[in-house]
Motif scaffolding. Structure first.
Motif, PDB file in Angstrom:
ATOM      1  N   LYS A  44       1.202  -1.249   0.045  1.00 20.23           N
ATOM      2  CA  LYS A  44      -0.355  -0.155   0.578  1.00 20.23           C
ATOM      3  C   LYS A  44       0.790   1.698   0.217  1.00 20.23           C
ATOM      4  CE  LYS A  44      -3.522  -2.434   0.595  1.00 20.23           C
ATOM      5  NZ  LYS A  44      -4.260  -3.253  -0.967  1.00 20.23           N
ATOM      6  N   TYR A  45       2.143   1.185  -0.212  1.00 18.29           N
ATOM      7  CA  TYR A  45       2.642   2.295   0.232  1.00 18.29           C
ATOM      8  C   TYR A  45       4.284   1.571  -0.769  1.00 18.29           C
ATOM      9  CZ  TYR A  45       4.576   0.417   4.582  1.00 18.29           C
ATOM     10  OH  TYR A  45       5.384  -0.607   5.139  1.00 18.29           O
ATOM     11  N   LEU A  46       4.994   3.082  -1.381  1.00 17.41           N
ATOM     12  CA  LEU A  46       6.143   2.219  -1.653  1.00 17.41           C
ATOM     13  C   LEU A  46       7.615   3.242  -1.608  1.00 17.41           C
ATOM     14  CD1 LEU A  46       7.862   0.314  -4.155  1.00 17.41           C
ATOM     15  CD2 LEU A  46       7.225   2.390  -5.699  1.00 17.41           C
ATOM     16  N   ALA A  72       7.611  -5.318   7.705  1.00 17.37           N
ATOM     17  CA  ALA A  72       6.581  -4.173   7.098  1.00 17.37           C
ATOM     18  C   ALA A  72       5.474  -4.730   5.915  1.00 17.37           C
ATOM     19  CB  ALA A  72       7.519  -3.380   6.284  1.00 17.37           C
ATOM     20  N   SER A  73       4.325  -3.868   6.367  1.00 13.64           N
ATOM     21  CA  SER A  73       3.665  -4.957   5.426  1.00 13.64           C
ATOM     22  C   SER A  73       3.769  -4.484   3.638  1.00 13.64           C
ATOM     23  CB  SER A  73       2.803  -3.470   5.667  1.00 13.64           C
ATOM     24  OG  SER A  73       2.061  -2.543   4.911  1.00 13.64           O
ATOM     25  N   CYS A  74       4.639  -3.734   3.231  1.00 15.66           N
ATOM     26  CA  CYS A  74       4.688  -3.541   2.044  1.00 15.66           C
ATOM     27  C   CYS A  74       6.241  -4.900   1.569  1.00 15.66           C
ATOM     28  CB  CYS A  74       5.621  -2.368   1.449  1.00 15.66           C
ATOM     29  SG  CYS A  74       7.164  -2.037   3.255  1.00 15.66           S
ATOM     30  N   LYS A 125      -6.988  -2.058   7.727  1.00 12.04           N
ATOM     31  CA  LYS A 125      -7.478  -2.248   6.267  1.00 12.04           C
ATOM     32  C   LYS A 125      -6.813  -1.400   5.066  1.00 12.04           C
ATOM     33  CE  LYS A 125     -11.878  -3.465   6.795  1.00 12.04           C
ATOM     34  NZ  LYS A 125     -12.647  -3.685   8.374  1.00 12.04           N
ATOM     35  N   ARG A 126      -6.079   0.146   5.374  1.00 19.12           N
ATOM     36  CA  ARG A 126      -5.164   0.490   4.493  1.00 19.12           C
ATOM     37  C   ARG A 126      -3.889  -0.080   4.288  1.00 19.12           C
ATOM     38  NH1 ARG A 126      -1.111   3.537   7.865  1.00 19.12           N
ATOM     39  NH2 ARG A 126      -1.424   3.558   9.991  1.00 19.12           N
ATOM     40  N   LEU A 127      -3.964  -0.843   5.588  1.00 20.68           N
ATOM     41  CA  LEU A 127      -2.025  -2.128   4.946  1.00 20.68           C
ATOM     42  C   LEU A 127      -2.592  -2.880   4.340  1.00 20.68           C
ATOM     43  CD1 LEU A 127      -0.104  -1.131   8.459  1.00 20.68           C
ATOM     44  CD2 LEU A 127       0.311   0.085   6.201  1.00 20.68           C
ATOM     45  N   VAL A 152       0.113  -8.596  17.313  1.00 20.24           N
ATOM     46  CA  VAL A 152      -1.408  -8.312  16.643  1.00 20.24           C
ATOM     47  C   VAL A 152      -1.493  -6.483  16.012  1.00 20.24           C
ATOM     48  CG1 VAL A 152      -4.173  -8.082  16.178  1.00 20.24           C
ATOM     49  CG2 VAL A 152      -2.732 -10.475  17.469  1.00 20.24           C
ATOM     50  N   TYR A 153      -1.912  -6.332  15.159  1.00 21.98           N
ATOM     51  CA  TYR A 153      -2.208  -4.738  14.487  1.00 21.98           C
ATOM     52  C   TYR A 153      -3.221  -4.648  14.788  1.00 21.98           C
ATOM     53  CZ  TYR A 153      -0.428   0.071  12.879  1.00 21.98           C
ATOM     54  OH  TYR A 153      -0.075   1.602  13.546  1.00 21.98           O
ATOM     55  N   PHE A 154      -3.944  -3.300  15.326  1.00 19.61           N
ATOM     56  CA  PHE A 154      -5.254  -3.379  15.497  1.00 19.61           C
ATOM     57  C   PHE A 154      -5.875  -1.862  15.540  1.00 19.61           C
ATOM     58  CE2 PHE A 154      -5.704  -5.816  19.127  1.00 19.61           C
ATOM     59  CZ  PHE A 154      -6.174  -4.832  20.260  1.00 19.61           C
TER      60      PHE A 154
HETATM   61  O1  LIG Z   1       0.615   2.625  11.483  1.00 16.48           O
HETATM   62  C1  LIG Z   1       1.037   1.613   9.909  1.00 16.48           C
HETATM   63  O2  LIG Z   1       1.204   2.801   8.944  1.00 16.48           O
HETATM   64  C2  LIG Z   1       2.289   0.850  10.657  1.00 16.48           C
HETATM   65  C3  LIG Z   1       2.455   0.295   9.404  1.00 16.48           C
HETATM   66  C4  LIG Z   1       3.351  -1.117   9.489  1.00 16.48           C
HETATM   67  C5  LIG Z   1       3.126  -1.863   7.986  1.00 16.48           C
HETATM   68  O3  LIG Z   1       3.426  -1.570   7.377  1.00 16.48           O
HETATM   69  O4  LIG Z   1       4.439  -2.914   8.696  1.00 16.48           O
HETATM   70  O5  LIG Z   1       3.906  -0.810  10.386  1.00 16.48           O
HETATM   71  C6  LIG Z   1       3.732  -0.402  12.037  1.00 16.48           C
HETATM   72  O6  LIG Z   1       4.041  -0.842  12.508  1.00 16.48           O
HETATM   73  C7  LIG Z   1       2.779   0.866  11.182  1.00 16.48           C
END
Ligand SMILES: O=C(O)c1cc(C(=O)O)oc(=O)c1
Length: 296
Positions: A44-46, A72-74, A125-127, A152-154
């Motif tokens: 979702k980001y580059l 990281a989600s990317c 949802k943005r990630l 867990v990230y929420f």
């Molecule tokens: O809030 C965020 O945008 C964010 C993103 C990521 C990720 O992209 O993994 O990790 C984080 O800890 C926080």
């Protein structure tokens, strides 16, 4: 996808606070380098490259000894960039992976050998496009033999709907960034009260007291964050972790000064005892347990 972004401060200050020797930055990431470790097509980001050399230079500048690198989600479910950084750390980094639920046991074993000690489930949802709770629970059961935990990230808005899922996780749980409370409500605000009630529901739910830059709407020096989080650190001192969150994914519009982030530590953990637990004892128990067993 458009231009690559820079979400980190290019010249962070040296903190006034000196972390105790052996301190662990227990939440940071690496981006690429892209030529070697391409980003996920679903990213979702580059970002620009923020690889292991940059991370270790920052570690040294800030006075830390070790890193816990969170996938990281990317980078999606390909953990190669995270594993590469761990491999280059001379034993001074371990990691948290993001896995495809269809991952084989042999691949989990390889991640363990590469220094992974947990898996992350991301519900933002943005990630990420989806977060299948049933599949995540299967993964949570399958990592148990490795002694891993779940990260867990929420966001605070879904805390209540997360409860049955969290209750069903059979391993220790670490909640990223305290589930993103509105810290401007204060230490007794609705978000902090709900989060404390979650921590009270299980003794093996830990949290990262991280990201004043993301959570404090009033910006540096992040007084609302310090005021809301200090009582949490005091009350749950054996299950809190701290990290820089470098290279601060998605913070390109307000890149935090990492030295200033470190300077928030004595404001949320004012005694040497609390600082040692937050920066050494707690992260070492989770990520380098073999080094702590003989002394405990
Ligand atoms: O809030 C965020 O945008 C964010 C993103 C990521 C990720 O992209 O993994 O990790 C984080 O800890 C926080």
């Amino acid at each position: 996808m458009t231009d690559r972004i820079v979400s980190w401060h290019c010249n962070p200050s040296v903190p006034r606070f000196t972390p105790p020797p052996g301190a662990v930055d227990a939440h940071c990431h690496v981006f690429g380098p892209m030529a070697q470790f391409p980003f996920s097509p679903k990213a979702k980001y580059l970002p620009e490259d923020a690889g292991p050399n940059m991370l270790f230079a920052l570690r040294d500048r800030l006075g830390f000894s070790r890193n816990v690198i969170v996938q990281a989600s990317c980078h999606g479910t390909d953990n190669a960039a995270t594993l590469n950084a761990i491999a280059k750390s001379n034993g001074r980094a371990r990691g948290v992976a993001v896995v495809d639920p269809a991952i084989s046991d042999a691949e989990l074993e390889k991640l363990h050998e590469g220094g992974i000690r947990g898996v992350r489930f991301n519900f933002l949802k943005r990630l990420v496009d989806n977060a299948p709770k049933d599949k995540f629970l299967e993964v949570a059961h399958r990592i148990q033999p490795f002694g891993w935990h779940v990260v867990v990230y929420f966001e605070a808005a879904i805390l209540e709907e997360m409860r049955p899922f969290l209750n069903a996780i059979p391993t220790l749980i670490v909640i990223d960034h305290m589930g993103r409370p509105d810290v401007s409500q204060g230490p007794d605000g609705a978000d902090m009260r709900a989060f404390r009630s979650l921590l009270d529901s299980r003794e093996d739910i830990w949290t990262k007291v991280t990201c004043p830059d993301r959570l404090d709407p009033h910006g540096p020096p992040w007084d609302d964050f310090a005021c809301a989080v200090a009582p949490l650190v005091a009350d749950y001192q054996d299950r809190v972790l701290w990290g820089t969150d470098w290279p601060h994914p998605n913070m390109e519009k307000a890149t935090p000064d990492d030295g200033a982030l470190v300077d928030i530590i004595p404001r949320i953990a004012p005694t040497a005892d609390l600082q040692r637990k937050l920066l050494i004892d707690n992260p070492m128990r989770l990520y380098w347990p073999e080094e702590t067993k003989s002394s405990s």
